[in-house]
Design an enzyme around this catalytic site. Structure first.
Site, PDB file in Angstrom:
ATOM      1  N   GLU A 181       0.804  -1.222   0.000  1.00 18.62           N
ATOM      2  CA  GLU A 181       0.000   0.000   0.000  1.00 18.62           C
ATOM      3  C   GLU A 181       0.842   1.279   0.000  1.00 18.62           C
ATOM      4  O   GLU A 181       0.686   2.139   0.878  1.00 18.62           O
ATOM      5  CB  GLU A 181      -0.968  -0.030   1.188  1.00 18.62           C
ATOM      6  CG  GLU A 181      -1.841  -1.276   1.141  1.00 18.62           C
ATOM      7  CD  GLU A 181      -2.888  -1.353   2.257  1.00 18.62           C
ATOM      8  OE1 GLU A 181      -2.796  -0.586   3.232  1.00 18.62           O
ATOM      9  OE2 GLU A 181      -3.796  -2.192   2.125  1.00 18.62           O
ATOM     10  N   ASN A 239       1.923  -4.433  -3.524  1.00 19.41           N
ATOM     11  CA  ASN A 239       0.529  -4.808  -3.296  1.00 19.41           C
ATOM     12  C   ASN A 239      -0.249  -3.558  -2.879  1.00 19.41           C
ATOM     13  O   ASN A 239       0.249  -2.760  -2.078  1.00 19.41           O
ATOM     14  CB  ASN A 239       0.519  -5.844  -2.156  1.00 19.41           C
ATOM     15  CG  ASN A 239      -0.817  -6.495  -1.917  1.00 19.41           C
ATOM     16  OD1 ASN A 239      -1.414  -7.038  -2.845  1.00 19.41           O
ATOM     17  ND2 ASN A 239      -1.293  -6.475  -0.679  1.00 19.41           N
ATOM     18  N   HIS A 255     -10.559  -5.530  -2.311  1.00 24.70           N
ATOM     19  CA  HIS A 255     -11.572  -5.415  -1.254  1.00 24.70           C
ATOM     20  C   HIS A 255     -12.743  -4.644  -1.870  1.00 24.70           C
ATOM     21  O   HIS A 255     -12.778  -3.414  -1.823  1.00 24.70           O
ATOM     22  CB  HIS A 255     -11.003  -4.677  -0.035  1.00 24.70           C
ATOM     23  CG  HIS A 255      -9.916  -5.438   0.648  1.00 24.70           C
ATOM     24  ND1 HIS A 255     -10.150  -6.629   1.301  1.00 24.70           N
ATOM     25  CD2 HIS A 255      -8.588  -5.200   0.776  1.00 24.70           C
ATOM     26  CE1 HIS A 255      -9.013  -7.088   1.810  1.00 24.70           C
ATOM     27  NE2 HIS A 255      -8.047  -6.241   1.492  1.00 24.70           N
ATOM     28  N   GLU A 257      -6.390 -10.216  -2.013  1.00 24.00           N
ATOM     29  CA  GLU A 257      -7.154 -10.111  -0.753  1.00 24.00           C
ATOM     30  C   GLU A 257      -8.651  -9.990  -1.032  1.00 24.00           C
ATOM     31  O   GLU A 257      -9.344  -9.163  -0.435  1.00 24.00           O
ATOM     32  CB  GLU A 257      -6.668  -8.895   0.052  1.00 24.00           C
ATOM     33  CG  GLU A 257      -5.177  -8.906   0.349  1.00 24.00           C
ATOM     34  CD  GLU A 257      -4.697  -7.733   1.203  1.00 24.00           C
ATOM     35  OE1 GLU A 257      -5.535  -7.016   1.789  1.00 24.00           O
ATOM     36  OE2 GLU A 257      -3.468  -7.536   1.276  1.00 24.00           O
ATOM     37  N   ASP A 271     -12.456  -9.783  -1.182  1.00 24.76           N
ATOM     38  CA  ASP A 271     -13.738  -9.909  -0.480  1.00 24.76           C
ATOM     39  C   ASP A 271     -14.692  -8.901  -1.106  1.00 24.76           C
ATOM     40  O   ASP A 271     -14.277  -8.040  -1.882  1.00 24.76           O
ATOM     41  CB  ASP A 271     -13.626  -9.778   1.057  1.00 24.76           C
ATOM     42  CG  ASP A 271     -12.808  -8.597   1.541  1.00 24.76           C
ATOM     43  OD1 ASP A 271     -12.832  -7.543   0.870  1.00 24.76           O
ATOM     44  OD2 ASP A 271     -12.162  -8.717   2.599  1.00 24.76           O
TER      45      ASP A 271
HETATM   46  C1  XIL Z   1      -6.068  -6.637   7.939  1.00 25.38           C
HETATM   47  C2  XIL Z   1      -6.277  -7.845   8.828  1.00 25.38           C
HETATM   48  O1  XIL Z   1      -7.141  -8.741   8.182  1.00 25.38           O
HETATM   49  C3  XIL Z   1      -6.851  -7.421  10.147  1.00 25.38           C
HETATM   50  O2  XIL Z   1      -6.908  -8.521  11.034  1.00 25.38           O
HETATM   51  C4  XIL Z   1      -5.974  -6.324  10.754  1.00 25.38           C
HETATM   52  O3  XIL Z   1      -6.591  -5.861  11.940  1.00 25.38           O
HETATM   53  C5  XIL Z   1      -5.814  -5.183   9.784  1.00 25.38           C
HETATM   54  O4  XIL Z   1      -5.278  -5.678   8.579  1.00 25.38           O
HETATM   55  N1  XIL Z   1      -4.884  -4.625   3.390  1.00 25.38           N
HETATM   56  C6  XIL Z   1      -3.873  -5.479   3.744  1.00 25.38           C
HETATM   57  C7  XIL Z   1      -4.082  -6.454   4.853  1.00 25.38           C
HETATM   58  O5  XIL Z   1      -2.842  -5.513   3.061  1.00 25.38           O
HETATM   59  O6  XIL Z   1      -2.898  -6.701   5.567  1.00 25.38           O
HETATM   60  C8  XIL Z   1      -5.156  -5.991   5.808  1.00 25.38           C
HETATM   61  O7  XIL Z   1      -5.396  -7.027   6.762  1.00 25.38           O
HETATM   62  C9  XIL Z   1      -6.409  -5.635   5.046  1.00 25.38           C
HETATM   63  C10 XIL Z   1      -6.150  -4.514   4.074  1.00 25.38           C
END
Ligand code: XIL
Length: 562
Positions: free
Chosen positions: A166, A208, A244, A272, A274
């Site tokens: 990020e 990422n 996400h 990631e 969802d």
């Molecule tokens: C999230 C985890 O799932 C949580 O448990 C934690 O509290 C915060 O981070 N982007 C990312 C991940 O790269 O590492 C994050 O994971 C979600 C957003």
């Protein structure tokens, strides 16, 4: 049990066989007697048959939930630790490392024949305060020590690392975090990548981020960053698209966007996934979510360098969404009780489970390894592949072959005579009649002909134009200018005309200007000189409507090229 009292409810009907299996398995002690998590072929097997992986995120506390772990073991073949490899866990105080939680995830993955995505090394978040409190002139050394120690600890155990996580703000500017501030700009990214490569030359190194899945300012910024890292020879192997999503908002440009990154010569992955729903979720919401999941899987399958899809968590019960986005949830393929939702079924179909007889084959391509060649001299290599299914006819294809080379679709022989110098990343894909596929990626370097001007062209330059990807309305092209004369070409300006209705939207390694069909590309600062026998490459992305034919005539500094 209440299942029998609500015979009309679909959820109750779906739950029945799984409850029965769980009870039988518990009695007999045969936990893996059937794939957990749904009837039909598990996602991992379907994904592997398509040459990709399907992964999940797991946290250490997830490992004590046996319902969750049986689904995680049966359905997924890649694991990302949800938190256990982040800086606040792995180096909570300066020089004191803690790999226990990450090791537990790796052990689970290995025990279940799953690979691991290392996540992550450098990130502004979940970063202990000792790092942000360091004097700025100590940050580089702390970052390099952290990367070296962690990557070294997991050497040989992780498939890939999210080296920098990020790095961008949503407007495409770089986050001004402690690393940015310590390096006075983006230099920390190249430094982190080089440090990770030195510690484990075999791990794939990724950047990422989120909100880069479709085209837009943030995605363009990541694209330019990867381009410039590549141009500087910084080790970068892949880009992770977190994904996400909000229900109904999978960007329509996702496939094209991942394809333009892939055309830069990096892998891409959905890291990631969802798809959050405003609670309570209606059945119409779950249907939309099923189509969102299928769209993402299909986007990945359509891009040959998309190596896999990872969902962030196993089910709605362990998803991070309700904690991070108030009022939202139901974001994964499994409900609160680890029963499959419509998104599971649509993912299964997108991965090809409905493909009738013969599914589940595995095609294995033997990587022919790094190849070299010379402009004007015949080159080639025979690709070998095997299929777990008997008697399958295999079909061979390749993207990124050096200009002048082609692959025979039925024999797998790559042959021809290279026409331009340059380095290409070649992906070979082999499919069988059931749609099962395997891939291999290699580097092919073609050098300019030595001595007296091999190709017999009359100019002092040769230009090759390769359209790397094309989709309805868009394309990505790369050009290589080779100096075939005996004097250096300096401060070059390349001109050509499009035969079709192409419009360039953005480019790299040159300043591009277009007027009507006429295009002028002027060197960037770092590639203004092409030595005799040498070459330089540039490229662009563009749009087209009815005709995307390649240009055929080129001039450099007003002299027409061969
Ligand atoms: C999230 C985890 O799932 C949580 O448990 C934690 O509290 C915060 O981070 N982007 C990312 C991940 O790269 O590492 C994050 O994971 C979600 C957003």
């Amino acid at each position: 049990m209440s299942v029998g009292t609500s015979p009309g409810r679909r959820a109750g009907v779906r739950a029945l066989p799984v409850l029965a299996v769980t009870a039988t398995a518990a009695v007999l002690g045969l936990v893996f007697a059937m794939p957990a998590g749904a009837a039909g072929t598990p996602l991992r097997q379907l994904a592997e048959a398509k040459g990709i992986y399907f992964g999940t995120a797991l946290t250490q506390s997830n490992l004590s939930n046996s319902t969750l772990t049986s689904v995680a073991a049966a359905q997924f073949d890649m694991v990302t630790p949800g938190n256990e490899m982040k800086w606040d866990t792995t180096e909570p105080s300066n020089g004191s490392f803690n790999f226990g939680p990450g090791d537990a995830i790796v052990s689970f993955a290995q025990a279940n024949n799953e690979r691991v995505r290392g996540h992550n090394l450098v990130w502004h978040s979940q970063l202990p305060s000792w790092v942000t409190s360091l004097p700025l002139n100590q940050v580089q050394s702390a970052m390099e020590t952290h990367i070296t120690t962690e990557v070294n600890h997991y050497k040989g155990k992780v498939y890939s690392w999210d080296v920098v996580n990020e790095p961008f703000n949503d407007d495409g500017s770089l986050r001004q975090d402690v690393f940015y501030n310590a390096f006075g700009g983006s230099g920390y990214i190249a430094d982190a990548l080089r440090t990770a490569r030195a510690a484990d030359p075999n791990a794939k190194l990724y950047l990422n981020d989120y909100n880069i899945e479709g085209t837009g300012a943030k995605s363009n910024a990541m694209f330019s960053l990867v381009q410039s890292l590549k141009a500087q020879g910084v080790p970068i192997d892949g880009v992770g698209f977190e994904s996400h999503f909000i229900l109904g908002q999978v960007p329509s440009t996702m496939e094209a966007n991942m394809a333009r990154f892939a055309a830069l010569g990096v892998d891409v992955a959905v890291t990631e996934l969802d798809d959050r729903i405003q609670l309570p979720a209606t059945s119409a919401n779950l249907t939309q979510q099923a189509s969102d999941y299928a769209a993402v899987v299909n986007d990945c399958l359509a891009v040959s360098r998309c190596v896999g899809v990872t969902q962030w968590g196993v089910g709605d019960a362990d998803s991070w969404i309700p904690g991070a986005f108030s009022g939202f949830g139901a974001a994964t393929m499994y409900d609160q009780n680890y029963q499959p939702k419509p998104a599971y079924t649509s993912t299964q179909s997108a991965l090809g489970s409905s493909g009738g007889g013969g599914g589940g084959n595995t095609v294995t391509v033997t990587n022919p390894g790094t190849q070299t060649g010379t402009v004007g001299t015949a080159a080639g290599v025979q690709v070998h592949a095997t299929d777990s299914g008997a008697g399958q006819a295999l079909t061979y294809s390749a993207t990124g072959l050096p200009a002048g080379l082609s692959i025979n679709a039925s024999s797998g022989l790559i042959s021809g005579t290279p026409t331009a110098a340059g380095t290409s990343s070649v992906t070979i894909r082999v499919t069988d009649a059931t749609g099962a596929a395997g891939t291999a990626t290699l580097t092919w370097t073609v050098s300019a002909a030595g001595g007296g001007g091999g190709t017999g062209g009359s100019g002092t330059c040769h230009v090759s134009y390769a359209r790397q990807t094309e989709w309805a309305g868009g394309f990505v092209a790369n050009l290589t200018i080779s100096d075939t004369g005996s004097a250096a070409i300096t401060n070059w300006s390349l001109t050509f005309s499009f035969p079709g209705d192409q419009r360039i939207t953005n480019g790299w390694n040159a300043t591009l200007a277009q007027s009507g069909t006429a295009v002028t590309a002027t060197n960037a600062g770092y590639n203004s000189t092409i030595s005799p026998g040498g070459s330089t490459s540039l490229g662009f992305q563009g749009t087209w409507t009815s005709n995307d034919s390649s240009p055929t005539a080129f001039s450099v500094n007003g002299v027409s090229c061969s």
